[in-house]
Design a protein around this motif. Structure first.
Motif, PDB file in Angstrom:
ATOM      1  N   VAL A 179      12.527 -47.979  15.583  1.00 20.20           N
ATOM      2  CA  VAL A 179      11.580 -49.088  15.381  1.00 20.20           C
ATOM      3  C   VAL A 179      11.453 -49.391  13.886  1.00 20.20           C
ATOM      4  N   ILE A 180      11.418 -48.342  13.073  1.00 18.19           N
ATOM      5  CA  ILE A 180      11.310 -48.556  11.629  1.00 18.19           C
ATOM      6  C   ILE A 180      12.578 -49.220  11.105  1.00 18.19           C
ATOM      7  N   ASN A 210      14.550 -51.217  12.858  1.00 18.77           N
ATOM      8  CA  ASN A 210      14.498 -52.618  13.296  1.00 18.77           C
ATOM      9  C   ASN A 210      13.531 -53.429  12.448  1.00 18.77           C
ATOM     10  N   ASN A 211      12.395 -52.821  12.128  1.00 18.56           N
ATOM     11  CA  ASN A 211      11.416 -53.526  11.297  1.00 18.56           C
ATOM     12  C   ASN A 211      12.030 -53.874   9.938  1.00 18.56           C
ATOM     13  N   ARG A 233      15.122 -54.205   9.216  1.00 22.04           N
ATOM     14  CA  ARG A 233      16.158 -55.231   9.376  1.00 22.04           C
ATOM     15  C   ARG A 233      15.549 -56.612   9.550  1.00 22.04           C
ATOM     16  N   LEU A 255      12.806 -57.534   8.305  1.00 22.36           N
ATOM     17  CA  LEU A 255      12.243 -57.929   7.009  1.00 22.36           C
ATOM     18  C   LEU A 255      13.336 -58.318   6.021  1.00 22.36           C
ATOM     19  N   GLY A 256      14.587 -58.144   6.437  1.00 22.04           N
ATOM     20  CA  GLY A 256      15.685 -58.644   5.615  1.00 22.04           C
ATOM     21  C   GLY A 256      16.562 -57.583   4.979  1.00 22.04           C
ATOM     22  N   ALA A 257      16.494 -56.327   5.458  1.00 20.08           N
ATOM     23  CA  ALA A 257      17.269 -55.262   4.815  1.00 20.08           C
ATOM     24  C   ALA A 257      18.751 -55.351   5.163  1.00 20.08           C
ATOM     25  N   GLN A 295      20.411 -51.514   1.696  1.00 22.54           N
ATOM     26  CA  GLN A 295      18.959 -51.414   1.521  1.00 22.54           C
ATOM     27  C   GLN A 295      18.344 -50.522   2.584  1.00 22.54           C
ATOM     28  N   ARG A 310      18.673 -46.997   1.437  1.00 24.01           N
ATOM     29  CA  ARG A 310      17.764 -46.662   0.345  1.00 24.01           C
ATOM     30  C   ARG A 310      16.308 -46.609   0.796  1.00 24.01           C
ATOM     31  N   HIS A 311      15.890 -47.586   1.578  1.00 21.88           N
ATOM     32  CA  HIS A 311      14.467 -47.683   1.906  1.00 21.88           C
ATOM     33  C   HIS A 311      14.079 -46.911   3.166  1.00 21.88           C
ATOM     34  N   VAL A 312      15.029 -46.690   4.054  1.00 23.57           N
ATOM     35  CA  VAL A 312      14.670 -46.050   5.318  1.00 23.57           C
ATOM     36  C   VAL A 312      15.362 -44.702   5.521  1.00 23.57           C
ATOM     37  N   PRO A 330      14.559 -41.773   2.598  1.00 24.02           N
ATOM     38  CA  PRO A 330      13.216 -41.198   2.678  1.00 24.02           C
ATOM     39  C   PRO A 330      12.973 -40.440   3.978  1.00 24.02           C
ATOM     40  N   SER A 331      13.522 -40.970   5.065  1.00 27.23           N
ATOM     41  CA  SER A 331      13.303 -40.318   6.350  1.00 27.23           C
ATOM     42  C   SER A 331      14.022 -38.964   6.392  1.00 27.23           C
TER      43      SER A 331
END
Lengths: 261, 263
Positions: free
Chosen positions: B152-153, B155-156, B158, B160-162, B166, B169-171, B174-175
């Motif tokens: 879900v994170i 998809n969210n 993506r 939002l434009g990732a 990206q 780097r952003h998901v 960190p996960s």
């Protein structure tokens, strides 16, 4: 008003997962600026419809068009509020809200000011530097709202976004969504299993049949005046007339879904 | 747990330690425990103090720490890199799966003599041994961490434009970090153990070498002194990692933070 533009169009869409057919023969058109809800018994493929319109899934047959153009890949004109918590837990409220613009390459100096406007707008002033796990469920949904809306998408998909909230928080959030929608005039496609919520919010309600191979049973216009008072609307006669009408169809499908499971 | 509940448990913990040491000391003084085999805490403390006072221990300590740090750094870098690569590439992970299992099933200690032959008596044979231990721990945790990112994170992000990059780097990073960190605790401990074992089996310097020398002359006090120094080092390093983890994973609730280490 001029002739409404078509924001989302499903043309005879079907989606199968291996042997299982989720939805079939879906043809549906959503006008720009409309608030449309999809209701149906659990497991009828409501979310599948949203995911296809968002470009997170490809239809097995048929096609989806967005503002007249066939959709391939992620729908760049849309935002999506998910049923589950979808905030990035390692980012603060501010960072979560800034994420969309940041990913699109907007300089952070512009984004932060904008993010703070949104933080105030959704009533989270003073919480900018909190992490999602430090917020209540309702507050997390407000962040998700700001996160989606800050990108200014023309279409917003919502998949039972308030399903996990308590009744009162939910009512408040629904009111805030309607207010935002009225101010910005976006196209909303909203999925819920709660018919009251669907009628209270929408211009149009689409009923899906029980799965597998769900199809559209009926489409109903909701001609209640706006702005709507969500606290009292459920006791209005006009609301109850529409509710009775739609429930007749939905009831059949709910009973059928009981038989099948 | 809240602060007022925390203080008493520390007191109890210290009391337990003191009681055990007192029991040991008393047993050894009364002759119940043979001093030759068991030494005694007061002697061990005196020996450790002597070692630090004479400065004899510093060289050994530095060597062991350098070896452990190198094997930790190389092992973590390799583990994270391969973990990411295999988690993102299904073909590669399926191709290498049986080989990774076999390699991981191998007791690492048996490699020590081979590494001694390959890399000599210096630090690199110990570093190699440490790397084989650290690498697999970090690798499996990174692999798992990247694989188990909440869809879900993803998809969210993506929506939002990732882009793919990206998203990493952003998901994904960190996960995976939470998983990687839970492995750092364990792998730091194991890195130190591995290099000490390596030194024990053949070296000219290091805490492991010191212990093996003491053992060679039946100097139980020397062996225990080496163990005590080692234990203190592992605790200190663990505390530093804990601090770092608390900072980097500040977005997590303490309940579902990485599990406590089992050194």
């Amino acid at each position: 008003m001029s002739v409404a533009r078509e924001a989302i169009r499903f043309d005879n869409v079907a989606k199968s997962f291996a042997e299982y057919t989720a939805v079939e023969g879906i043809s549906l058109s959503v006008n720009a600026g409309a608030f449309l809800s999809v209701v149906g018994p659990s497991g009828c493929g409501k979310s599948t419809l949203l995911n296809m319109a968002a470009g997170l899934m490809n239809p097995t047959r048929g096609s989806v068009s967005i503002f007249g153009e066939p959709l391939s890949g992620i729908n760049r004109k849309a935002g999506y509020m998910f049923q589950q918590d979808a905030l990035l837990p390692w980012k603060t409220v501010e960072e979560n809200i800034c994420l969309g613009p940041e990913l699109r390459g907007v300089p952070s100096s512009e984004t932060i000011a904008q993010a703070h406007e949104w933080i105030e707008r959704v009533g989270l002033k003073g919480f900018a530097h909190r992490y999602p796990h430090q917020l209540s469920g309702g507050m997390r949904k407000r962040v998700a709202m700001a996160q989606t809306w800050i990108n200014n998408p023309e279409i917003i998909f919502m998949d039972e976004p308030f399903g996990a909230l308590d009744v009162h928080t939910r009512l408040r959030m629904e009111g805030e969504i309607l207010k935002l929608w009225a101010e910005t005039n976006k196209t909303v496609m909203f999925v819920t299993h709660d018919l009251e919520e669907a009628i209270a919010l929408s211009d149009e309600v689409v009923v899906l049949s029980a799965g597998p191979a769900s199809r559209i049973v009926g489409t109903y216009s909701v001609n209640l005046k706006r702005p709507r008072n969500l606290i009292d609307i459920k006791t209005e006669a006009a609301f109850n007339d529409i509710y009775g009408l739609v429930w007749r169809d939905l009831r059949e499908e709910v009973l059928r879904s009981y038989e099948r499971s | 747990m809240s602060a007022p509940k925390r203080t008493p448990i520390v007191v109890w913990q210290l009391l337990l330690g003191a009681a055990l040491l007192a029991l040991w000391e008393a047993g050894s003084r009364s002759g119940l425990l043979d001093k030759f085999f068991f030494s005694r805490p007061s002697d061990i403390v005196r020996r450790v103090a002597e070692m630090f006072a004479s400065g004899a221990v510093w060289g050994h300590l530095a060597t062991t720490l350098l070896e452990a740090a190198l094997s930790f750094a190389i092992g973590v870098a390799g583990g994270v890199l391969f973990g990411f690569l295999l988690a993102r590439n299904r073909f590669l992970s399926q191709l290498l799966d049986p080989y990774i299992r076999v390699a991981n099933a191998l007791p690492r200690v048996v490699l020590a003599p081979i590494f001694l032959l390959w890399f000599g008596l210096g630090i690199w044979s110990k570093v190699a041994l440490g790397v084989t231990v650290v690498f697999f721990i970090v690798f499996f945790n990174t692999f798992q961490g990247v694989r188990e990112v909440d869809p879900v994170i993803v998809n969210n992000a993506r929506m939002l434009g990732a882009s793919e990059r990206q998203l990493i780097r952003h998901v994904l990073i960190p996960s995976a970090l939470a998983w990687i960190f839970s492995s750092l605790h364990i792998s730091i401990g194991f890195a130190i153990i591995a290099v000490v074992v390596g030194e024990y089996l053949g070296a000219a310097k290091g805490i492991g070498y010191m212990i093996s020398q003491a053992e060679g002359v039946f100097d139980t006090t020397g062996v225990f002194a080496g163990m005590a120094i080692l234990a203190a080092v592992v605790l200190c390093v663990g505390a530093i990692v804990d601090r770092l983890e608390r900072y980097l994973l500040r977005w997590k609730t303490r309940d579902d933070a990485a599990p406590e280490s089992h050194l």
